[in-house]
Design a protein around this motif. Structure first.
Motif, PDB file in Angstrom:
ATOM      1  N   MET A   1       0.649  -1.161  -0.096  1.00  0.00           N
ATOM      2  CA  MET A   1       0.052   0.111  -0.011  1.00  0.00           C
ATOM      3  C   MET A   1       1.079   1.243  -0.099  1.00  0.00           C
ATOM      4  O   MET A   1       1.668   1.221   0.795  1.00  0.00           O
ATOM      5  N   GLU A   2       0.727   2.050  -0.731  1.00  0.00           N
ATOM      6  CA  GLU A   2       1.284   3.374  -1.245  1.00  0.00           C
ATOM      7  C   GLU A   2       0.685   4.351  -0.242  1.00  0.00           C
ATOM      8  O   GLU A   2      -0.361   4.871  -0.251  1.00  0.00           O
ATOM      9  N   ARG A   3       1.315   4.758   1.186  1.00  0.00           N
ATOM     10  CA  ARG A   3       1.065   5.608   2.141  1.00  0.00           C
ATOM     11  C   ARG A   3       1.161   7.078   1.646  1.00  0.00           C
ATOM     12  O   ARG A   3       1.881   7.547   0.962  1.00  0.00           O
ATOM     13  N   ARG A   4       0.190   7.880   2.219  1.00  0.00           N
ATOM     14  CA  ARG A   4       0.462   9.273   2.052  1.00  0.00           C
ATOM     15  C   ARG A   4       0.967   9.848   3.438  1.00  0.00           C
ATOM     16  O   ARG A   4       0.251   9.517   4.587  1.00  0.00           O
ATOM     17  N   PHE A   5       2.007  10.689   3.544  1.00  0.00           N
ATOM     18  CA  PHE A   5       2.495  11.221   4.717  1.00  0.00           C
ATOM     19  C   PHE A   5       2.289  12.669   4.882  1.00  0.00           C
ATOM     20  O   PHE A   5       2.414  13.512   3.947  1.00  0.00           O
ATOM     21  N   HIS A   6       1.814  12.806   6.071  1.00  0.00           N
ATOM     22  CA  HIS A   6       1.791  14.522   6.358  1.00  0.00           C
ATOM     23  C   HIS A   6       2.286  14.564   7.677  1.00  0.00           C
ATOM     24  O   HIS A   6       2.732  13.541   8.556  1.00  0.00           O
ATOM     25  N   PHE A   7       2.582  15.798   8.272  1.00  0.00           N
ATOM     26  CA  PHE A   7       3.106  16.182   9.739  1.00  0.00           C
ATOM     27  C   PHE A   7       2.540  17.124  10.256  1.00  0.00           C
ATOM     28  O   PHE A   7       2.182  18.286   9.748  1.00  0.00           O
ATOM     29  N   ILE A   8       2.464  16.772  11.472  1.00  0.00           N
ATOM     30  CA  ILE A   8       1.953  17.818  12.287  1.00  0.00           C
ATOM     31  C   ILE A   8       3.198  18.440  13.281  1.00  0.00           C
ATOM     32  O   ILE A   8       3.820  17.676  13.965  1.00  0.00           O
ATOM     33  N   SER A   9       3.337  19.736  13.468  1.00  0.00           N
ATOM     34  CA  SER A   9       4.457  20.459  14.068  1.00  0.00           C
ATOM     35  C   SER A   9       3.806  21.602  14.750  1.00  0.00           C
ATOM     36  O   SER A   9       2.699  21.820  15.208  1.00  0.00           O
TER      37      SER A   9
ATOM     38  N   ARG B   1      18.299   9.918  -0.052  1.00  0.00           N
ATOM     39  CA  ARG B   1      16.776  10.100  -0.406  1.00  0.00           C
ATOM     40  C   ARG B   1      16.214   8.997  -0.022  1.00  0.00           C
ATOM     41  O   ARG B   1      15.085   8.736   0.754  1.00  0.00           O
ATOM     42  N   ARG B   2      16.570   7.736  -0.750  1.00  0.00           N
ATOM     43  CA  ARG B   2      15.800   6.497  -0.397  1.00  0.00           C
ATOM     44  C   ARG B   2      16.033   6.134   1.036  1.00  0.00           C
ATOM     45  O   ARG B   2      14.995   5.441   1.681  1.00  0.00           O
ATOM     46  N   MET B   3      17.080   6.060   1.682  1.00  0.00           N
ATOM     47  CA  MET B   3      17.305   5.677   3.061  1.00  0.00           C
ATOM     48  C   MET B   3      16.414   6.577   3.883  1.00  0.00           C
ATOM     49  O   MET B   3      15.745   5.864   4.937  1.00  0.00           O
ATOM     50  N   LEU B   4      16.183   7.728   3.766  1.00  0.00           N
ATOM     51  CA  LEU B   4      15.592   8.666   4.796  1.00  0.00           C
ATOM     52  C   LEU B   4      13.875   8.142   4.373  1.00  0.00           C
ATOM     53  O   LEU B   4      13.225   8.172   5.389  1.00  0.00           O
ATOM     54  N   LYS B   5      13.623   8.229   3.122  1.00  0.00           N
ATOM     55  CA  LYS B   5      12.022   8.014   2.869  1.00  0.00           C
ATOM     56  C   LYS B   5      11.755   6.516   3.386  1.00  0.00           C
ATOM     57  O   LYS B   5      10.614   6.236   4.013  1.00  0.00           O
ATOM     58  N   GLY B   6      12.731   5.610   3.356  1.00  0.00           N
ATOM     59  CA  GLY B   6      12.551   4.362   3.722  1.00  0.00           C
ATOM     60  C   GLY B   6      12.357   4.261   5.235  1.00  0.00           C
ATOM     61  O   GLY B   6      11.708   3.181   5.744  1.00  0.00           O
TER      62      GLY B   6
ATOM     63  N   CYS C   1       9.329  21.520  11.433  1.00  0.00           N
ATOM     64  CA  CYS C   1       9.182  22.988  10.776  1.00  0.00           C
ATOM     65  C   CYS C   1      10.601  23.401  10.698  1.00  0.00           C
ATOM     66  O   CYS C   1      10.878  24.327   9.637  1.00  0.00           O
ATOM     67  N   THR C   2      11.770  22.370  11.061  1.00  0.00           N
ATOM     68  CA  THR C   2      13.019  23.036  10.465  1.00  0.00           C
ATOM     69  C   THR C   2      13.400  21.930   9.206  1.00  0.00           C
ATOM     70  O   THR C   2      14.606  22.186   8.817  1.00  0.00           O
ATOM     71  N   ARG C   3      12.471  21.210   8.860  1.00  0.00           N
ATOM     72  CA  ARG C   3      12.837  20.254   7.867  1.00  0.00           C
ATOM     73  C   ARG C   3      11.907  20.308   6.617  1.00  0.00           C
ATOM     74  O   ARG C   3      11.717  19.437   5.794  1.00  0.00           O
ATOM     75  N   MET C   4      11.298  21.639   6.444  1.00  0.00           N
ATOM     76  CA  MET C   4      10.573  21.687   5.377  1.00  0.00           C
ATOM     77  C   MET C   4      10.899  21.415   3.951  1.00  0.00           C
ATOM     78  O   MET C   4      10.352  20.654   3.146  1.00  0.00           O
ATOM     79  N   HIS C   5      12.263  22.046   3.619  1.00  0.00           N
ATOM     80  CA  HIS C   5      12.821  21.663   2.209  1.00  0.00           C
ATOM     81  C   HIS C   5      13.068  20.210   2.202  1.00  0.00           C
ATOM     82  O   HIS C   5      12.702  19.543   0.925  1.00  0.00           O
TER      83      HIS C   5
ATOM     84  N   LEU D   1      11.285  14.752  -0.124  1.00  0.00           N
ATOM     85  CA  LEU D   1      10.844  13.327   0.347  1.00  0.00           C
ATOM     86  C   LEU D   1       9.519  13.138  -0.134  1.00  0.00           C
ATOM     87  O   LEU D   1       9.008  11.844  -0.745  1.00  0.00           O
ATOM     88  N   PHE D   2       8.540  14.031   0.134  1.00  0.00           N
ATOM     89  CA  PHE D   2       7.136  13.844   0.094  1.00  0.00           C
ATOM     90  C   PHE D   2       6.550  15.240  -0.456  1.00  0.00           C
ATOM     91  O   PHE D   2       5.942  15.991   0.313  1.00  0.00           O
TER      92      PHE D   2
END
Length: 271
Positions: free
Chosen positions: A1-9, A64-69, A92-96, A101-102
């Motif tokens: 299943m291809e998940r969609r990721f969002h973030f709460i900060s 990129r692959r390792m971080l997304k993994g 909030c410090t990782r926006m770029h 990645l997502f």
């Protein structure tokens, strides 16, 4: 299943756990309190940097692959959710990096009147009189003034999150950023959650704002701060007096830059 990721900060004591508890009523969603992924993300970035002598063998594509993994494997099949919200103030410090990645991922930053954030933490400290808190490294001394100062400095629980929020708010990746005010969430939760669904592009789901459920008692007890992630059953605004001395409360009352349209040059959505 291809998940969609969002973030709460965003800022502490500003409704992130409440937001996660509400969103979790949707069977397609998974959301919770702050977890380990923010710290693990930073650790892996460091280990793949030039300080590791073997970094010459690691390309940016491999990074990129390792971080997304990390996200794909941490949120394994046992979660069973199509949409995952990971919560951490560091996002909030990782926006770029998150955008790379997502690309479709959104960051929802919870914000609140800063004086009331300090007040909320001080309330917890006073409520748990015989349990020193991890918020202050389990130190038993100090005053309300030293505690407020420690929270507000650049490395403090509030100060770091506040600076991270400003970095995101004034950065170049604000298209994926929305600020959700605590005051809106508790006074008009239907409007707040509708705005979240619209922002992330998901079909709205019916939510029961009078029957919210979330438990993190074991974590809070270990942190020496029972009640840190307590969510009341009914979402509602509650009027009360501040426990802070007036001068401490006034110190932070003009820090809500998100309320001034003149200070929002990129037109970040504020709900």
């Amino acid at each position: 299943m291809e998940r969609r990721f969002h973030f709460i900060s965003g800022l502490p004591r500003s409704g992130s756990t409440l937001l996660a508890a509400i969103l979790s009523q949707n069977p397609r969603f998974h959301a919770g309190m702050s977890g380990p992924m923010g710290g693990a993300f930073g650790t892996m970035l460091g280990e793949l940097s030039g300080r590791n002598e073997y970094s010459v063998f690691v390309t940016d594509e491999q990074r990129r692959r390792m971080l997304k993994g990390m996200f794909d494997h941490y949120y394994g099949p046992e979660y069973g959710a199509e949409v995952v919200f990971d919560t951490n103030r560091v996002w909030c410090t990782r926006m770029h990096q998150l955008k790379e990645l997502f690309p479709q991922g959104k960051v929802i930053a919870c914000v609140r009147h800063v004086s009331w954030i300090i007040d909320s933490i001080e309330q917890l400290v006073r409520k748990n009189t015989f349990q020193p808190s991890s918020i202050f490294n389990y130190q038993t001394g100090g005053t309300v003034y030293s505690r407020a100062e420690g929270l507000a400095n650049g490395e403090g629980m509030v100060g770091f999150a506040y600076n991270a929020l400003k970095e995101a708010f004034y950065g170049h990746d604000t298209a994926n950023l929305m600020l959700l005010r605590y005051e809106t969430l508790v006074s008009n939760p239907a409007h707040a959650i509708a705005a979240v669904y619209d922002f992330i592009g998901e079909t709205p789901c019916a939510h029961d704002f009078e029957n919210i459920s979330y438990q993190a008692d074991e974590f809070d007890l270990r942190a020496g701060t029972p009640g840190l992630h307590t969510v009341r059953k009914k979402v509602e605004a509650r009027e009360r007096s501040s426990v802070l001395p007036p001068d401490v409360f006034r110190r932070f009352e003009n820090d809500m830059f998100w309320l001034d349209p003149a200070l929002n040059p990129r037109g970040v959505r504020v709900v």
